[in-house]
Design a protein around this motif. Sequence first.
Motif, PDB file in Angstrom:
ATOM      1  N   ARG A 146      -4.582   2.330  -8.338  1.00 22.04           N
ATOM      2  CA  ARG A 146      -3.813   3.439  -8.917  1.00 22.04           C
ATOM      3  C   ARG A 146      -4.541   4.760  -8.732  1.00 22.04           C
ATOM      4  NH1 ARG A 146      -4.382   6.227 -13.272  1.00 22.04           N
ATOM      5  NH2 ARG A 146      -6.071   4.864 -13.997  1.00 22.04           N
ATOM      6  N   THR A 150      -3.470   8.105  -6.391  1.00 19.86           N
ATOM      7  CA  THR A 150      -3.395   9.471  -6.916  1.00 19.86           C
ATOM      8  C   THR A 150      -4.295  10.413  -6.126  1.00 19.86           C
ATOM      9  OG1 THR A 150      -2.936   8.594  -9.128  1.00 19.86           O
ATOM     10  CG2 THR A 150      -3.677  10.873  -8.984  1.00 19.86           C
ATOM     11  N   GLU A 153      -2.725  11.237  -2.786  1.00 23.06           N
ATOM     12  CA  GLU A 153      -1.648  12.214  -2.927  1.00 23.06           C
ATOM     13  C   GLU A 153      -2.219  13.625  -3.051  1.00 23.06           C
ATOM     14  OE1 GLU A 153       0.877  11.174  -6.138  1.00 23.06           O
ATOM     15  OE2 GLU A 153       1.633   9.341  -5.196  1.00 23.06           O
ATOM     16  N   ALA A 260       8.717  11.916  -1.672  1.00 24.27           N
ATOM     17  CA  ALA A 260       7.980  10.930  -2.465  1.00 24.27           C
ATOM     18  C   ALA A 260       8.021  11.276  -3.948  1.00 24.27           C
ATOM     19  CB  ALA A 260       6.540  10.833  -1.979  1.00 24.27           C
ATOM     20  N   LYS A 264       9.737   9.044  -6.906  1.00 31.23           N
ATOM     21  CA  LYS A 264       8.985   8.632  -8.099  1.00 31.23           C
ATOM     22  C   LYS A 264       9.705   9.071  -9.371  1.00 31.23           C
ATOM     23  CE  LYS A 264       4.585   8.941  -7.817  1.00 31.23           C
ATOM     24  NZ  LYS A 264       3.187   9.478  -7.751  1.00 31.23           N
TER      25      LYS A 264
END
Length: 298
Positions: A146, A150, A153, A260, A264
């Motif tokens: 996770r 992040t 990104e 994206a 989300k």
Amino acid sequence: MNGWLILLAGAMTGVGVALLVGTLVPTHPDLHAAMARLDPRAVEVDAFDPSGRHPRLDRVRRRVLPPLVEALGLRRFAADLHVVAQTAEDLAVRKVAYALAGLAAPVLLAVVLGATGVVLPGVVPALLGVVLAGLLFFVPDADLHRRASTAREDLRRAASVYLELVALERAADAGTNEALDRAANIGTSREFVQIRDALFSAHLAGQPPWQGLADLGAANGVPEFGDLADITRTAGESGAAIYASLRARASSLRTQLLTAATAKANAASEHMVVPVAMLGLTFMVLLAYPAFARILYG
């Protein structure tokens, strides 16, 4: 039986606390570790300094953790670990600490219940401990994935901004190398610091700056930096005009990031359907219950 459970719980709790303290105690990195941070291709940093304030603890970690990392096969998380600035040894410590915590929790619960007069069979906390330890053992893997997603990104957003800045520098008649350096010095975020470190590392190695960007993208699993490296390599080697290519790649990357983010947000909205529906159903039941109770029970 209770005495054995108390000793086992104390031993496992002590080991878990020792491992956690060992990871939180600050150490003084050596020159090798400092130089390794400047190399985006280095996915492992030697974080154990025998000259620190806890040489015995460092010596134990040096002997125990590397074999444990190899036994657990944690080298496969090299890219994820690099993008979050951690090592495989840190992940191994977390996994062991979580497993020990899961193993000790049922035993501690059994000890507390035993103190209140409720005696559980010894096999019950043992089985629960094994199951809970097995589940918690994989929690650091999911957390690492996770946090790595992040971080990637954030790097992609930084790459989009960096592409635009490099294009503006090229439009101002700056050379390829100069444009890359100037654009990297504008940002102050952690991602731009990584970009500057990659460029500086390539300079120290006697390589062109786009090679540092390519290494940065390969080490962190962000191919957008590889695309930027390919574009600037074309300009650096053949003198081609790359302004339009940089702007087009930046626009394409912004579109991907926006798509994206929209996906989300839609997924989060869909996940809220069930709680909202349950809330509405519960409210209807509360409103209808008095009428039904009056009909059924007079």
